[in-house]
Each structure stands twice: as C-alpha cells, then as structure tokens.
Design an enzyme around this catalytic site. Structure first.
Site, PDB file in Angstrom:
ATOM      1  N   GLY A   1       0.906  -0.957  -0.183  1.00  0.00           N
ATOM      2  CA  GLY A   1       0.116   0.075  -0.034  1.00  0.00           C
ATOM      3  C   GLY A   1       0.746   1.377  -0.135  1.00  0.00           C
ATOM      4  O   GLY A   1       1.967   1.199  -0.338  1.00  0.00           O
ATOM      5  N   SER A   2       0.235   2.399   0.709  1.00  0.00           N
ATOM      6  CA  SER A   2       1.071   3.548   0.798  1.00  0.00           C
ATOM      7  C   SER A   2       2.379   3.634   1.190  1.00  0.00           C
ATOM      8  O   SER A   2       3.140   4.529   0.912  1.00  0.00           O
ATOM      9  CB  SER A   2      -0.023   4.735   1.227  1.00  0.00           C
ATOM     10  OG  SER A   2      -0.954   4.679   0.487  1.00  0.00           O
ATOM     11  N   THR A   3       2.610   2.631   2.327  1.00  0.00           N
ATOM     12  CA  THR A   3       4.062   2.542   2.639  1.00  0.00           C
ATOM     13  C   THR A   3       5.091   2.528   1.637  1.00  0.00           C
ATOM     14  O   THR A   3       6.167   3.118   1.976  1.00  0.00           O
ATOM     15  CB  THR A   3       4.022   1.380   3.870  1.00  0.00           C
ATOM     16  OG1 THR A   3       4.060   0.176   2.941  1.00  0.00           O
ATOM     17  CG2 THR A   3       3.285   1.403   4.842  1.00  0.00           C
TER      18      THR A   3
ATOM     19  N   LYS B   1       5.237   4.212  -0.966  1.00  0.00           N
ATOM     20  CA  LYS B   1       5.420   5.635  -1.536  1.00  0.00           C
ATOM     21  C   LYS B   1       6.738   6.057  -1.211  1.00  0.00           C
ATOM     22  O   LYS B   1       7.444   6.789  -2.185  1.00  0.00           O
ATOM     23  CB  LYS B   1       4.202   6.521  -1.231  1.00  0.00           C
ATOM     24  CG  LYS B   1       2.985   6.063  -1.938  1.00  0.00           C
ATOM     25  CD  LYS B   1       1.791   7.009  -1.654  1.00  0.00           C
ATOM     26  CE  LYS B   1       0.345   6.497  -2.255  1.00  0.00           C
ATOM     27  NZ  LYS B   1      -0.831   6.920  -1.598  1.00  0.00           N
TER      28      LYS B   1
END
Lengths: 633, 382
Positions: free
Chosen positions: A325-327, A329
C-alpha cells in the site's frame, strides 16, 4: 566240558580284540570332542567372547537436556520442566485392569488413558514399565507416593518436557518441539533421534537451531539377560547438554506488542534495531500455545487451529505477504529523487483522478488534494502525485529501488518459513503471466497495490535501511549460540544520496508530526522519542465503476474479509534513529486509524523500556556503600 | 532264594561282597556327581533350589539302589534279564497309551514319585536281555543268521515303540547298544556292513516318515545360521558360551551366557556348556577325563570278568554311558544334530540318573561276581 571252556576262551579272545577296537573308536570320538573344544575355546575364543559381550551388554542412549532459549536480557523463553509420569510394571501390578481401577481413584484417568494402557499391555514386556499417565500434578504425585504400599509395580518417573513460559507470545518465533517423524529419522545420523519419546525442533527457532539445542547423547552400558531385562548398569557416560541460544528479542516488548495485536483478529508487527539488524519483536496474531504441541497436541485441537481462517499457525510477520500500500510511496519518492525525474518542490495537481490509456485512476480522496509537492504528497498520501511520478519513472526504476531496500527477496532471518514477497517488473510479468507490462500497472504498483507483495519483516527492514542513512542492514534474531555476541553495525551502503533520503524522511515526519498528516493523531509526544512513519491501506478488493458512482463503501460496512489491510511503517527516535517498526492489521481498515496507534505504542514502549533499564543500570553502578579509603583486602 | 539255587560253592558272604565292591569306582561316581551338583547350584544362580537339592536326593536314592543291585548275585540278574526286559517293554507300551505329552513327544509315565521314562530304563534292560541271549552262544551260533533273528527282535521291538513316541535320539542309542553287543559277541563284520549299507540306502525313505520337527533339527544342524531364532539359536548360543569361556573360563557362577539365560535348558541338556563356560577348556577337558575314567572302569571290569554274560553287560553299559556322553557333548558343541540327550550324573533329571545308577549297580555286580561260574542258563551246571 573242556570244549566248552575252549570255546569260551576263543570267544573271550575275540571279545577282547573287539573291545579294544570299540575302546579305540571311543578314544577317537573323545579326541574329536577335545579337538572341538580346542577349536571353540581357543581358536575362536575372541570371536565368541565378543558375541557373548554383544549378548550381554546393551548400549542405551541418555538424552541430554535440551539447550535453553533466552531473550537478549537472559529471560528464559524455552526451558525444560520436570514432567511426572506414572509408570506401571505389569508383572508386579498383577491384574492391570484392577490396578487401573484403583489408580483412577487417586488420579483421574480418562477413557482414552485406559484404552491406551490396555493397548500397550501386550506390546510391553511384563517387566518393562509402561506409561499410565503423563504430566501429573504435584498433588497427584504425592497421592500416588502416599499409597505406594498398596500399588505394587506403580512408580513415578521424572522426565523432562519442553516448556514455553510465554506461550502464545513466542510461539511463532520459537516454534515447538515434537516427536521425531519417520522421515526425520531416516534423514539423520544422530542416534538420539531413535530414542523413544525424544523430541526435536519442529518449527521456528527450535527447528533452526535444533542441532545446537539438542546436545550430544550420553551412553549407558547395561547388562541385560536373554529377554532384555536389565540386570545392572556397567558404565555411564553423560552426554553433552544442548547449547543455550540467546536471542535479540526483548521478551517484555514482544509480550507488549503481542497483547496490543490481540485487540485485532489478525495482525503482525516487527521491531528491529536499525543499525545491527537485531529483531526485538516479531509478533503474529492470532497465535497458538506451543506447550500443547510440546506435550503432544490432540487431534481436535490441531484441526481447530488448521481450520481457523485467521491462520494461527502462520507466522504472518515473515510469511504473510501483503500489498504494502502507501507505505511503498516512500521508496517511489526516493527513486524519483534519485533518478531526477522530479525535484522535491515539483508540484502535481490532484483533481480526484487521472486518465491513462483510456483508464481512469482515482486518488483515495474524493475530490482530490489540489497541488502537491513531494512533502505534502507523502504527508497526505496523495495517490495522483505518485501516479504522475511513477509514470515518469517507469516500473523498472521503481522495482530496482524496492529491491535495494530489501523487498522481493527473503531477508535471511533464521526463523524458518520466510517468504520472499514480490517486486514486479516487465521481465517478471513476461515470464510468469506471458503478457507485456502496461503503463497503468506502473501506477497501481507505485501505490503498493497490484502485484506488489511484502512481508511485515521486509517492510521493517526497508524502514530500517531508510532510518540508518541508507545502509543494507539485514535482520537477525539470534544473538549468540553459547558464543560471544559480535554485533554487526557496518553494512554496505545502498547508494542513495543522503539529501534525497532526508527529503523522504522529512515527508514521513510530516505524516506523523505535522497537523494534517495521515498519522498525526498517533504521534509520540515524549521529547526525544518522537517517531516518523508512513501509513498504508491496501485494498483487497476491486472497486467497480458502479460503486464509485454511488460512493465507495466504507470499510466498516464491508465483511471482515473484504476490508482493507491497515499498515504502518515507522522508526524512532528522529535523532539518531534506533528502532524501526512495521505493523500490519489484516482487514483492519485504514493504516492511520488502526495500524499507526499500534506502532506508536510499540515504539514508545520500546524506548520507555530502554530508559527504565538505563535508570536501573545507573543505580546499580553507583556504589551502594563507599569503601573506606585505606582498607585493603 | 530257593527257586534260584545258586550252589553253595559260589555264594559269597555279604562281607566278602562288600570287600569286593570297587570302592574307587563308587568314589569316582560321587566325584562326577558332585561336579553335577555344583553346576546345578550355579544354574540356579547360586542356589540349591530348585535343582541341586533335589538332584542330591535323587542321587542318594540312586546310590542305595546301586549298592543293592551290586550285592545281588549276577546270576540272579541273568535269571531276571528277560522278565525285566518284558516289564520295561510293557511300560513302553503303556507310555503309548497313557504317557503324558511332554515336549511334543510321549515319553513319560507319572509314577507319582518319579516321572518315569521307560526308554531310558530300556537301555539297561536291553543290554541285560541281549547279554543273556549271547551268553550261551558259541561263535558258530552267532555265525548262523537265523540265530540272530531273536536278538534283532529284542532290539527293534522297543526301538519301534520309542520311534513312535517319537524319540529319534533314544531309538538310535538303543540300536547302537544292540549293535555293540552284536559286535562284541562275534557277529561278522560283513553283516554290519550289510546293515549299515542298507540303512544308508533307507535314509531317503526314513526322511519321508520323519516328523517335521525332526527334519528341522537335521536341517538346522546342517545350517544353524539359517534359523537363528529357533533351534539354531540354542546351538549358536551354546557355541558362544563355549567360545567365550576360553582356556580358563569365566569363573564359578560367573557365566554370562548361562546366568543371563541366553543358554537354553542349562540345567539339563546344556549343562556341560555351562561347565565349559565357567571353567574353560581346562575344566571341560578335566571333566571329560573324569568321565573317560568311568568308561575305563567299565572296560576293565568287562575284560576281567570270567563269564560272557558279565562281559557283555559291563561293556554294553559302558557303551551306553559313552553314547550319552558323546551324543550330549557333540550336540551342544554343534557337531551333531540336536537330539535331546542328557549328560548322566550331571544333568538335572530323574530317570536318566536312576537308569545310569542302575547301570553302575549292575557293573559293580559284574565286578563283585566276576569269578562265579555260570552255565548256559546262568546257573551252575557243573
């Protein structure tokens, strides 16, 4: 009359002659016996002496005590406890069933116990003790001992059983011991394995360090008779006890983290030292009781564990693979800075969605974030910004950065069962799916969705590598196996510019410590213990166009299995980072709401424990009673 | 004694008879028997019970019987030779009818105080009967084939019964005793050759009629390793006991093979194995020497006797004793098949002890009455 006398003399002469022949034959026969004696007792004496000793002496193995497993402060995590077994010698007990009746008045015997004993009766020699019941309590032991005169042939035997005082908390890391399987027996030379009742590591570190923990067998020479009854002990050589294994784990922290995870149906967390790679906590929830396994788990209990959809037997910290997920990014941002496709101040306008190749890619925030630079994009976790950046970067450069930070391959932790996760690129897709890579997939993977998979441990390693200034630290959980601990702190540089790394960490600081950041509510307020981090919520279902039109359903409205995974990666303190932490709550909903508070609590607890220990150590160092000068001992 | 008129000239007083008894032979018998007691004591792990004590009692009973028999005039025994043979023969038939089944073969009659094995006693009475038959036979008589029909019947009637029990070992011994007396009586060698030849030719036929366990014993003998846990086990363990005894043995009560029960039947058939294990080759050869001395006594008594009956009885009994010794020892050393023959005076067992003591009694009687004159029918007819 005379003739009769003559006839007798003639007869007698013949008889004498023939007697001598008979005597000669007998002498020859006796000589043959003596020759045979000479052959057996002189010529072949050595061989037969050896055979007689073989007959007489039975070599028994003595199983050595298994090595302890302790945490970094010496707290025992796996130890050997005394196990009281009630044994019965059939030939002394007389009527077995009557004896069992009498015993059941002192110690409750289940139907199963009695059936097992009756089954073993014909298989055991009358003088060999057979086990009636294991794991007696102290009260039961004393009840038996008290009634010894009325219980001929019944005795209490003390054995050792592996015990895990932390139970569920350490189950996944330590694993458990169990009886040796046929396959294991064939694959090993160690005579210990053939001992009845011997247990070896079946999982976790018990398995990884089994050879060291096992020790070496002792031997006992027993004189036995023809039916195998022991007559006496001739000699005894004690074996080598198993080695003690010291872990980098902190039992207190692990216990705390596990309890925190237990508030959710299914979750995992990893805490590791960013410089040494030593893992302080490796938790997976739900868990199981390894003590049950060590004593021999029942069929029903085992089936229940297997059937549980939350996977209590899986160590999710190393074997659970989740879209990061966004981790993820953080790494996309870093890759973009390193490649120079954007500057830190470059702005991307987020207006809810972005079109690419006829597809529409949405930001998680309905209506969009507006103009975003890198700091803000991380802080608000804006998807559009990363779509744009990744479009410019391409999947290859993203994948390359992911691999440099430890994703996509096993970290090499000693705990068995680790999985590699997945970092997709064009080559991978052509090889496995036989399809070309589409640009749209780059976008999806840049926000840690799509094919991307990572384990919580990998996420912790990734975070640690950012926190320590870009060094390829590798995790380990074993401090020493009865040897001096050499902490490794020098790791190869990953090769990213420190200023770029600082920009990303600055963004992670924004996430936690700036108002409006996705994890602002979970910041640490204690001075000097503050953390930075990145939230992540990975979707496990596809959101259809129709659903977008009517409004995306909230996680709370979905069945548990369809809710998003909540993730959070973080490290602390900001100055001189020490600990990296990754938390995942399966189907927990949002990372900011669910995962971040857990990570915050764990990192805070971790630092508080350090502080408390430092105080204790200081007090211990200060001399309690100053020695008067001049007094020499 | 009126019916047995012995003639005043040949009667000796009791004192004379006692003086004539070969006390050195009696002493030798006691020495050999004492070795047996010691071994039975050891077989029970250093206990008189259950074997040594009972064996001592039996030996004492046997001793009394032996001396009593020794003092009875040999001519009386000659008179009684056929009746005794007849009685034991009837007992053998009785075994067939009421005998207890022991060890897979009917061999015993329970007389209450003793479990009688008539086949053991038959060895003695057969000797007596044959000796009586050949006592009056001239060489011309023995040369006539029809003259041999009756003694052959005397031999093979009991042999047939013993074979039916079935007990191959004892039947062979009976045949061999009979053969020895035929041989000593002057039967021509070519006749033996003829019989042995035809027996060899008959072996395949006999094999057909043998019991499975007997076939197994022979096969096991030929290849003991083939059956390491069955019959071969006994012989293998016995050989191990012999071999591990070495030159000087493991010491009294120290035999591991026997005391840890690796040795089967250590108190009966395998008692010599135990002796050899505990006292080594020195002890085993010493014991064989003592036994050979017993045989030598038998030969000397036989040769010094002045009547054919006494000679044949003494030598026949000596052959019997030799056969016991040789078959037992050769068997337990793996030289011949397992035939279950005890070692008299040493092995635990009632009938064999008594039978041998009766034999010694007769031997002593022959010695005491070596110079009596005897007619063809056993009574002075001068």
């Amino acid at each position: 009359m005379l003739s009769s006398f003559d006839r007798d003399t003639e007869r007698q002469r013949l008889l004498t002659r023939r007697t001598l022949v008979l005597g000669g034959m007998q002498a020859a026969a006796v000589s043959a016996l003596v020759a045979r004696l000479y052959y057996l007792q002189i010529l072949e004496a050595d061989r037969y002496t050896m055979l007689a000793e073989d007959n007489r002496i039975s070599l028994r193995l003595l199983s050595p005590p298994r090595g302890l497993i302790v945490d970094r402060y010496g707290v025992p995590l796996a130890l050997n406890e005394q196990n009281f077994r009630m044994m019965m010698v059939r030939e002394q007990a007389g009527d077995v069933e009557a004896m069992l009746q009498r015993l059941s008045k002192l110690v409750p015997l289940t139907e199963l116990d009695i059936r097992r004993v009756m089954r073993d009766v014909p298989r055991t020699r009358p003088f060999a003790p057979l086990t009636v019941k294991e794991n007696l309590s102290w009260d039961q032991v004393s009840a038996i001992e008290l009634n010894t005169p009325d219980l001929p042939g019944v005795s209490i035997e003390v054995g050792q059983v592996r015990a895990y005082p932390f139970g569920e908390t350490m189950a996944h890391v330590l694993g458990y011991v169990g009886v040796v399987s046929e396959k294991e027996l064939q694959g090993s030379e160690d005579p210990l394995l053939s001992l009845p009742g011997f247990r070896i590591g079946k999982n976790g570190l018990e398995k990884a360090h089994d050879l060291a923990l096992r020790g070496q067998a002792g031997t006992q020479q027993l004189e036995v008779n023809a039916v195998g009854r022991v007559v006496r002990e001739l000699s005894r050589q004690e074996g080598q006890p198993g080695k003690q294994v010291t872990l980098t784990l902190d039992a207190k922290l692990q216990h705390y983290a596990q309890q925190r995870l237990q508030e959710h149906p299914s979750a995992a967390a990893v805490v590791m030292d960013v410089r040494s790679g030593g893992v302080l906590a490796l938790c997976s929830n739900p868990s199981f009781d390894p003590n049950q396994f060590a004593m021999g788990i029942g069929y029903d209990a085992y089936q229940a564990l297997l059937a549980d959809e939350r996977g209590p037997l899986t160590n999710k910290a190393i074997a659970g693979q989740y879209p990061p997920g966004s981790t993820f990014k953080c790494l996309v941002a870093l890759a973009a800075l390193e490649a120079g496709v954007v500057s830190a101040e470059h702005r991307v306008y987020c207006n809810d969605h972005m079109e690419l190749g006829g597809h529409r890619f949405h930001c998680w925030k309905k209506g969009g974030h507006g103009a975003m630079n890198m700091h803000d994009a991380l802080k608000h976790s804006c998807d559009i910004y990363f779509y744009e950046v990744s479009r410019r970067l391409g999947i290859e450069r993203i994948a390359e950065m992911a691999r440099r930070f430890g994703l996509g391959s096993k970290t090499g932790l000693e705990v068995p069962g680790e999985r590699a996760g997945l970092v997709p690129d064009g080559k991978w897709k052509r090889a496995t799916l036989k399809e070309p890579w589409y640009d749209g997939e780059t976008l999806i993977n840049s926000i840690g969705q799509g094919y991307m998979l990572a384990t919580p441990l990998q996420l912790a390693v990734m975070t640690a590598r950012m926190a320590n200034g870009g060094y390829a630290v590798e995790p380990h959980v074993t401090k020493s196996v009865e040897s001096a601990y050499e902490e490794r702190t020098v790791w190869p540089a990953i090769g990213v510019k420190p200023e770029n790394l600082r920009l990303v960490i600055d963004g992670m600081n924004g996430v936690v410590n700036e108002q409006g950041g996705t994890a602002y509510a979970s910041r640490i307020t204690q001075v000097g213990m503050e953390m930075v981090g990145k939230t992540g919520s990975s979707q496990v279902r596809r959101i259809t166009m129709a659903e977008r039109a009517t409004g995306v359903r909230k996680n709370e409205d979905l069945p548990w299995k369809e809710r998003d995974h909540a993730l959070f990666i973080s490290f602390a303190p900001i100055q001189n980072p020490k600990y990296a932490c990754a938390v995942i709550v399966e189907h927990g909903g949002g990372g900011s709401k669910v995962a971040a508070p857990i990570a915050r609590d764990i990192l805070l607890e971790c630092q508080m424990l350090d502080a408390a220990r430092a105080t204790v150590a200081q007090q211990a160092e200060a001399p309690a009673e100053p020695v008067a000068p001049g007094t020499k001992r | 004694m009126s019916s047995l008129d012995l003639g005043a000239a040949d009667t000796m007083s009791l004192g004379e008879k006692l003086a004539q008894i070969s006390w050195s032979l009696v002493l030798l018998i006691c020495v050999v028997a004492s070795v047996g007691f010691a071994m039975l004591y050891s077989a029970a792990n250093g206990n008189f019970d259950p074997w040594a004590s009972r064996q001592i009692v039996r030996f004492c009973v046997g001793m009394v019987m032996m001396l009593t028999i020794a003092l009875v005039d040999i001519r009386v025994w000659m008179k009684l030779a056929y009746p005794l043979y007849g009685i034991v023969f009837l007992l053998l038939i009785a075994v067939e009818l009421v005998g207890d089944v022991g060890k897979g073969a009917q061999r015993w009659i329970d007389l209450g105080f003793i479990q009688l094995q008539p086949s053991e006693v038959m060895k003695v009475t057969l000797t007596l009967a044959l000796a009586r038959y050949f006592h009056g036979a001239t060489l011309e008589d023995t040369g006539r084939i029809p003259f041999l029909f009756i003694p052959l019947l005397i031999i093979f009637a009991p042999v047939g019964l013993v074979l039916m029990q079935p007990n191959l070992g004892t039947s062979l011994i009976l045949v061999m005793i009979g053969g020895a007396i035929f041989f000593l009586s002057g039967v021509r060698l070519w006749k033996f050759g003829l019989v042995i030849g035809s027996v060899l030719a008959a072996i395949p036929i006999i094999w057909q009629f043998m019991h499975d366990y007997q076939k197994r014993r022979v096969l096991t003998f030929l290849d003991p390793e083939n059956d390491p846990l069955g019959m071969g086990y006994h012989i293998t363990q016995s050989k191990i006991a012999f071999g591990s005894g070495g030159l000087f043995g493991k010491g009294f009560l120290m035999g591991t093979q026997s005391h840890l029960n690796f040795l089967p039947e250590k108190q009966t058939d395998f008692i010599f194995t135990m002796l050899a294990e505990e006292f080594g080759m020195v002890g085993a050869v010493g014991f064989l020497g003592l036994y050979c001395l017993l045989l030598l006594f038998g030969f000397v008594i036989g040769l010094r006797c002045r009547h054919q009956f006494g000679r044949l009885v003494a030598l026949g009994l000596t052959v019997n004793l030799f056969l016991y010794l040789f078959i037992n020892v050769a068997m337990i050393m793996g030289l011949i098949p397992v035939v279950g023959v005890p070692l008299p005076l040493i092995s635990y067992g009632g009938t064999a002890t008594l039978a041998v003591m009766i034999g010694f009694g007769l031997l002593l009687s022959v010695h005491v009455h070596r110079d009596v004159r005897m007619s063809k029918r056993g009574i002075t007819d001068f």
